[in-house]
Scaffold this motif. Structure first.
Motif, PDB file in Angstrom:
ATOM      1  N   TYR A 114      19.215 -19.755 -20.733  1.00 48.05           N
ATOM      2  CA  TYR A 114      17.922 -20.199 -21.241  1.00 48.05           C
ATOM      3  C   TYR A 114      17.941 -21.620 -21.799  1.00 48.05           C
ATOM      4  CZ  TYR A 114      16.942 -15.198 -21.146  1.00 48.05           C
ATOM      5  OH  TYR A 114      16.785 -13.903 -20.765  1.00 48.05           O
ATOM      6  N   SER A 115      19.114 -22.108 -22.222  1.00 48.72           N
ATOM      7  CA  SER A 115      19.165 -23.398 -22.903  1.00 48.72           C
ATOM      8  C   SER A 115      20.189 -24.333 -22.263  1.00 48.72           C
ATOM      9  CB  SER A 115      19.495 -23.200 -24.382  1.00 48.72           C
ATOM     10  OG  SER A 115      20.760 -22.600 -24.543  1.00 48.72           O
ATOM     11  N   HIS A 116      19.914 -25.609 -22.396  1.00 51.58           N
ATOM     12  CA  HIS A 116      20.775 -26.641 -21.824  1.00 51.58           C
ATOM     13  C   HIS A 116      21.960 -26.954 -22.728  1.00 51.58           C
ATOM     14  CE1 HIS A 116      16.735 -27.123 -20.110  1.00 51.58           C
ATOM     15  NE2 HIS A 116      17.416 -27.320 -18.993  1.00 51.58           N
ATOM     16  N   MET A 117      21.852 -26.651 -24.005  1.00 52.78           N
ATOM     17  CA  MET A 117      22.928 -26.844 -24.974  1.00 52.78           C
ATOM     18  C   MET A 117      22.864 -25.715 -25.987  1.00 52.78           C
ATOM     19  SD  MET A 117      23.554 -30.017 -27.646  1.00 52.78           S
ATOM     20  CE  MET A 117      23.964 -31.250 -26.433  1.00 52.78           C
ATOM     21  N   GLN A 118      24.032 -25.249 -26.427  1.00 55.15           N
ATOM     22  CA  GLN A 118      24.079 -24.138 -27.364  1.00 55.15           C
ATOM     23  C   GLN A 118      24.916 -24.523 -28.590  1.00 55.15           C
ATOM     24  OE1 GLN A 118      25.572 -23.504 -24.050  1.00 55.15           O
ATOM     25  NE2 GLN A 118      23.481 -23.351 -23.330  1.00 55.15           N
ATOM     26  N   ILE A 119      24.438 -24.116 -29.755  1.00 57.42           N
ATOM     27  CA  ILE A 119      25.185 -24.260 -31.000  1.00 57.42           C
ATOM     28  C   ILE A 119      25.347 -22.868 -31.582  1.00 57.42           C
ATOM     29  CG2 ILE A 119      25.138 -25.149 -33.361  1.00 57.42           C
ATOM     30  CD1 ILE A 119      23.530 -27.521 -32.349  1.00 57.42           C
ATOM     31  N   GLY A 120      26.583 -22.505 -31.906  1.00 55.64           N
ATOM     32  CA  GLY A 120      26.832 -21.189 -32.472  1.00 55.64           C
ATOM     33  C   GLY A 120      28.308 -20.984 -32.722  1.00 55.64           C
ATOM     34  N   ILE A 121      28.692 -19.756 -32.964  1.00 57.36           N
ATOM     35  CA  ILE A 121      30.073 -19.410 -33.283  1.00 57.36           C
ATOM     36  C   ILE A 121      30.636 -18.573 -32.142  1.00 57.36           C
ATOM     37  CG2 ILE A 121      31.588 -18.233 -34.920  1.00 57.36           C
ATOM     38  CD1 ILE A 121      29.410 -18.748 -37.065  1.00 57.36           C
ATOM     39  N   ASP A 122      31.651 -19.124 -31.471  1.00 59.07           N
ATOM     40  CA  ASP A 122      32.246 -18.424 -30.336  1.00 59.07           C
ATOM     41  C   ASP A 122      33.725 -18.116 -30.547  1.00 59.07           C
ATOM     42  OD1 ASP A 122      29.950 -18.278 -28.727  1.00 59.07           O
ATOM     43  OD2 ASP A 122      30.187 -20.365 -28.157  1.00 59.07           O
ATOM     44  N   ARG A 123      34.107 -17.964 -31.784  1.00 60.41           N
ATOM     45  CA  ARG A 123      35.504 -17.646 -32.075  1.00 60.41           C
ATOM     46  C   ARG A 123      35.596 -16.823 -33.354  1.00 60.41           C
ATOM     47  NH1 ARG A 123      35.936 -24.020 -32.451  1.00 60.41           N
ATOM     48  NH2 ARG A 123      34.080 -24.093 -33.650  1.00 60.41           N
ATOM     49  N   PHE A 124      36.756 -16.264 -33.576  1.00 65.46           N
ATOM     50  CA  PHE A 124      36.992 -15.408 -34.732  1.00 65.46           C
ATOM     51  C   PHE A 124      38.001 -16.061 -35.671  1.00 65.46           C
ATOM     52  CE2 PHE A 124      35.868 -12.558 -31.261  1.00 65.46           C
ATOM     53  CZ  PHE A 124      34.861 -11.836 -31.839  1.00 65.46           C
ATOM     54  N   ALA A 133      20.135 -31.578 -35.614  1.00 66.21           N
ATOM     55  CA  ALA A 133      19.316 -32.753 -35.305  1.00 66.21           C
ATOM     56  C   ALA A 133      20.073 -33.728 -34.415  1.00 66.21           C
ATOM     57  CB  ALA A 133      18.883 -33.438 -36.596  1.00 66.21           C
ATOM     58  N   LYS A 134      21.327 -33.976 -34.720  1.00 67.18           N
ATOM     59  CA  LYS A 134      22.152 -34.900 -33.922  1.00 67.18           C
ATOM     60  C   LYS A 134      22.292 -34.403 -32.489  1.00 67.18           C
ATOM     61  CE  LYS A 134      26.821 -36.804 -33.761  1.00 67.18           C
ATOM     62  NZ  LYS A 134      28.145 -36.812 -34.381  1.00 67.18           N
ATOM     63  N   ASN A 135      22.584 -33.123 -32.321  1.00 68.51           N
ATOM     64  CA  ASN A 135      22.727 -32.562 -30.978  1.00 68.51           C
ATOM     65  C   ASN A 135      21.402 -32.507 -30.233  1.00 68.51           C
ATOM     66  OD1 ASN A 135      25.593 -31.559 -30.316  1.00 68.51           O
ATOM     67  ND2 ASN A 135      25.311 -31.031 -32.461  1.00 68.51           N
ATOM     68  N   GLY A 136      20.324 -32.203 -30.953  1.00 68.69           N
ATOM     69  CA  GLY A 136      19.002 -32.202 -30.330  1.00 68.69           C
ATOM     70  C   GLY A 136      18.631 -33.578 -29.814  1.00 68.69           C
ATOM     71  N   LYS A 137      18.880 -34.601 -30.607  1.00 70.50           N
ATOM     72  CA  LYS A 137      18.597 -35.979 -30.175  1.00 70.50           C
ATOM     73  C   LYS A 137      19.460 -36.358 -28.983  1.00 70.50           C
ATOM     74  CE  LYS A 137      17.071 -37.586 -34.696  1.00 70.50           C
ATOM     75  NZ  LYS A 137      17.395 -38.398 -35.877  1.00 70.50           N
ATOM     76  N   ALA A 138      20.728 -35.963 -29.002  1.00 72.71           N
ATOM     77  CA  ALA A 138      21.629 -36.253 -27.878  1.00 72.71           C
ATOM     78  C   ALA A 138      21.155 -35.556 -26.599  1.00 72.71           C
ATOM     79  CB  ALA A 138      23.051 -35.834 -28.219  1.00 72.71           C
ATOM     80  N   LEU A 139      20.674 -34.340 -26.736  1.00 70.81           N
ATOM     81  CA  LEU A 139      20.179 -33.596 -25.582  1.00 70.81           C
ATOM     82  C   LEU A 139      18.956 -34.275 -24.978  1.00 70.81           C
ATOM     83  CD1 LEU A 139      20.337 -31.073 -23.763  1.00 70.81           C
ATOM     84  CD2 LEU A 139      18.926 -29.891 -25.464  1.00 70.81           C
ATOM     85  N   VAL A 140      18.014 -34.662 -25.815  1.00 69.02           N
ATOM     86  CA  VAL A 140      16.814 -35.354 -25.332  1.00 69.02           C
ATOM     87  C   VAL A 140      17.207 -36.678 -24.677  1.00 69.02           C
ATOM     88  CG1 VAL A 140      14.690 -36.507 -26.063  1.00 69.02           C
ATOM     89  CG2 VAL A 140      15.252 -34.234 -26.943  1.00 69.02           C
ATOM     90  N   GLU A 141      18.109 -37.410 -25.302  1.00 67.66           N
ATOM     91  CA  GLU A 141      18.561 -38.694 -24.757  1.00 67.66           C
ATOM     92  C   GLU A 141      19.245 -38.500 -23.401  1.00 67.66           C
ATOM     93  OE1 GLU A 141      18.727 -42.680 -24.550  1.00 67.66           O
ATOM     94  OE2 GLU A 141      17.748 -41.560 -26.158  1.00 67.66           O
ATOM     95  N   HIS A 142      20.009 -37.425 -23.270  1.00 72.31           N
ATOM     96  CA  HIS A 142      20.701 -37.129 -22.009  1.00 72.31           C
ATOM     97  C   HIS A 142      19.723 -37.004 -20.838  1.00 72.31           C
ATOM     98  CE1 HIS A 142      23.677 -35.406 -19.289  1.00 72.31           C
ATOM     99  NE2 HIS A 142      22.787 -34.470 -19.014  1.00 72.31           N
ATOM    100  N   TYR A 143      18.598 -36.380 -21.086  1.00 74.05           N
ATOM    101  CA  TYR A 143      17.622 -36.151 -20.023  1.00 74.05           C
ATOM    102  C   TYR A 143      16.537 -37.221 -19.959  1.00 74.05           C
ATOM    103  CZ  TYR A 143      19.670 -31.661 -18.968  1.00 74.05           C
ATOM    104  OH  TYR A 143      20.532 -30.671 -18.580  1.00 74.05           O
ATOM    105  N   LYS A 144      16.593 -38.216 -20.816  1.00 73.55           N
ATOM    106  CA  LYS A 144      15.582 -39.276 -20.827  1.00 73.55           C
ATOM    107  C   LYS A 144      15.543 -39.968 -19.463  1.00 73.55           C
ATOM    108  CE  LYS A 144      13.962 -42.628 -24.132  1.00 73.55           C
ATOM    109  NZ  LYS A 144      14.307 -43.323 -25.367  1.00 73.55           N
ATOM    110  N   GLY A 145      14.386 -39.941 -18.840  1.00 71.55           N
ATOM    111  CA  GLY A 145      14.219 -40.582 -17.540  1.00 71.55           C
ATOM    112  C   GLY A 145      14.796 -39.797 -16.377  1.00 71.55           C
ATOM    113  N   ALA A 146      15.269 -38.589 -16.626  1.00 70.94           N
ATOM    114  CA  ALA A 146      15.829 -37.750 -15.566  1.00 70.94           C
ATOM    115  C   ALA A 146      15.146 -36.393 -15.595  1.00 70.94           C
ATOM    116  CB  ALA A 146      17.328 -37.575 -15.782  1.00 70.94           C
ATOM    117  N   PRO A 147      15.091 -35.728 -14.459  1.00 67.68           N
ATOM    118  CA  PRO A 147      14.477 -34.396 -14.454  1.00 67.68           C
ATOM    119  C   PRO A 147      15.316 -33.397 -15.257  1.00 67.68           C
ATOM    120  CG  PRO A 147      15.428 -34.901 -12.306  1.00 67.68           C
ATOM    121  CD  PRO A 147      15.561 -36.132 -13.145  1.00 67.68           C
TER     122      PRO A 147
END
Length: 82
Positions: A26-36, A57-71
């Motif tokens: 569902y998402s292009h980037m994920q933030i969470g806990i994947d370890r024990f 916020a930092k990751n959200g901005k990076a994600l938007v910037e990644h797709y800026k001008g691209a589909p």
């Protein structure tokens, strides 16, 4: 319903205070806990795993910037029926 929550052309960042398992469909980037193996007060754990407002916020901005001008790939249309 999914199409209204995840509109086409919009990058999606998921934030889960547990595992990110399953969010990649569902998402292009994920933030969470994947370890024990960590034990501490919640605030300290969230800081350790990057689940903070600054990190999100930092990751959200990076994600938007990644797709800026691209589909932006629309992940919903690639789902197969269950």
């Amino acid at each position: 319903y999914k199409e209204s929550v995840f509109p086409e052309g919009v990058p999606v960042l998921s934030v889960e205070a547990a595992t990110t398992h399953g969010w990649s469909k569902y998402s292009h980037m994920q933030i969470g806990i994947d370890r024990f193996g960590k034990s501490a007060p919640a605030k300290k754990l969230y800081e350790y795993f990057g689940i903070t407002t600054d990190s999100i916020a930092k990751n959200g901005k990076a994600l938007v910037e990644h797709y800026k001008g691209a589909p932006v790939p629309w992940l919903i249309n690639s789902l197969t029926p269950v």
